[in-house]
Design a protein around this motif. Structure first.
Motif, PDB file in Angstrom:
ATOM      1  N   UNK A 181      36.210  -3.921  35.132  1.00 17.48           N
ATOM      2  CA  UNK A 181      35.176  -3.728  34.122  1.00 17.48           C
ATOM      3  C   UNK A 181      33.821  -3.726  34.811  1.00 17.48           C
ATOM      4  N   UNK A 182      32.987  -2.728  34.500  1.00 12.49           N
ATOM      5  CA  UNK A 182      31.649  -2.672  35.066  1.00 12.49           C
ATOM      6  C   UNK A 182      30.624  -2.778  33.949  1.00 12.49           C
ATOM      7  N   UNK A 183      29.381  -2.415  34.229  1.00 13.35           N
ATOM      8  CA  UNK A 183      28.319  -2.546  33.234  1.00 13.35           C
ATOM      9  C   UNK A 183      28.512  -1.604  32.056  1.00 13.35           C
ATOM     10  N   UNK A 184      29.407  -0.612  32.191  1.00 13.50           N
ATOM     11  CA  UNK A 184      29.707   0.300  31.079  1.00 13.50           C
ATOM     12  C   UNK A 184      31.013  -0.047  30.372  1.00 13.50           C
ATOM     13  N   UNK A 185      31.671  -1.105  30.789  1.00 17.29           N
ATOM     14  CA  UNK A 185      32.959  -1.461  30.193  1.00 17.29           C
ATOM     15  C   UNK A 185      34.119  -1.131  31.111  1.00 17.29           C
ATOM     16  N   UNK A 186      35.291  -0.943  30.549  1.00 15.74           N
ATOM     17  CA  UNK A 186      36.487  -0.668  31.341  1.00 15.74           C
ATOM     18  C   UNK A 186      36.346   0.661  32.071  1.00 15.74           C
ATOM     19  N   UNK A 187      36.868   0.685  33.317  1.00 14.79           N
ATOM     20  CA  UNK A 187      36.750   1.896  34.126  1.00 14.79           C
ATOM     21  C   UNK A 187      38.121   2.508  34.361  1.00 14.79           C
TER      22      UNK A 187
END
Length: 304
Positions: A181-187
């Motif tokens: 998970x990054x700053x945009x959500x699940x990758x």
């Protein structure tokens, strides 16, 4: 008319610096220069700290435990232009393919280039689902990794990555989907899928999310569809089948590149960048969202 004493005094007075003459009557110029210098200094400090995060104490992996059983894992990816990566990535596919093949051979894994099964009716990234469905029946786990990613530390095994997330769970309690998970959500660029009935159903449901398909934009829709499906799972089903790595840098690190957006995100959520920024020693780097992918591939493979 100046007196001789005044002329001598003026000659003795030190000349004003050019920057003082430029800024003296317009204070906003001084503030603009000061802000630019401060911003540049902040960027250099952030870049240096994030690139040395592991040396500064960040711990992405739990290491290796001899008690962990060996798993049958395949690396699956696209390694040609049909599999995506963007125009800036064309011409570097051979280097990327060679990098992953060398790693797989060195660590005893199978590598599959799934570029031959891209469905032209959708953006190429959607076909990762087809690629996983093709190879999952032959392995315990399939590790999907986007074309714009590279192995940067050959000493780290896929088994150790999996067991770092799984921990001491019993077989019946193993998750079926492991992602970051990054700053945009699940990758959806890099993740593990376990061979199971649940995984078969989830992959097919993901493929069926045709409302999310997007053409002609920076988003193809597969990542949004994945995030939607995970959010809509009942809490118990999500807890049972989906596991998010506590540290993104475990297998999906992003290079930190200065832009106004990335700098704002860093200030807003420094923890996300600390957990996911690419640092020397990380297992893999994912060039997601970068325009100059070819330059990054060259730099990383050359160790710079």
């Amino acid at each position: 008319m100046l007196r001789q004493s005044d002329r001598r005094a003026r000659r003795r007075s030190p000349p004003r610096r050019w920057w003082w003459r430029w800024c003296g009557r317009r204070p906003w110029r001084f503030l603009a220069v000061f802000a630019a210098v401060l911003l540049l200094a902040s960027y250099l400090v952030c870049a240096a700290v994030l690139r040395r995060a592991n040396a500064l104490g960040r711990r992405c992996s739990a290491g290796w435990n001899p008690a962990w059983p060996r798993l049958r894992i395949a690396m699956v990816s696209f390694s040609d232009e049909r599999g995506g990566g963007g125009r800036s990535f064309l011409g570097m596919m051979d280097a990327v393919r060679s990098n992953k093949m060398k790693y797989s051979a060195a660590r005893g894994y199978d590598f599959h280039d799934a570029g031959d099964i891209v469905d032209r009716r959708r953006p190429p990234s959607w076909s990762k689902i087809l690629a996983i469905q093709r190879h999952l029946p032959d392995y315990d786990w399939v590790f999907w990794n986007d074309a714009d990613s590279l192995v940067t530390n050959f000493s780290i095994t896929l088994d150790s990555v999996l067991w770092t997330v799984i921990g001491d769970a019993e077989f019946d309690d193993l998750p079926d989907l492991i992602l970051t998970e990054d700053f945009n959500g699940f990758n959806a660029g890099m993740f593990f899928v376990r061979r199971s009935r649940w995984s078969d159903g989830f992959l097919q449901t993901w493929w069926n999310q045709t409302d999310f398909i997007r053409f002609g934009s920076t988003k193809s829709g597969d990542n949004d569809a994945l995030k939607y499906l995970i959010r809509e799972l009942p809490a118990e089903e999500r807890r049972r089948h989906v596991r998010v790595s506590p540290m993104q840098c475990l297998f999906n690190s992003y290079p930190w590149v200065f832009t106004w957006k990335s700098f704002y995100r860093l200030l807003r959520s420094p923890g996300s960048f600390w957990r996911g920024a690419y640092s020397d020693g990380d297992f893999m780097v994912h060039l997601a969202g970068l325009d100059n992918k070819r330059e990054w591939v060259t730099k990383i493979l050359n160790g710079t």
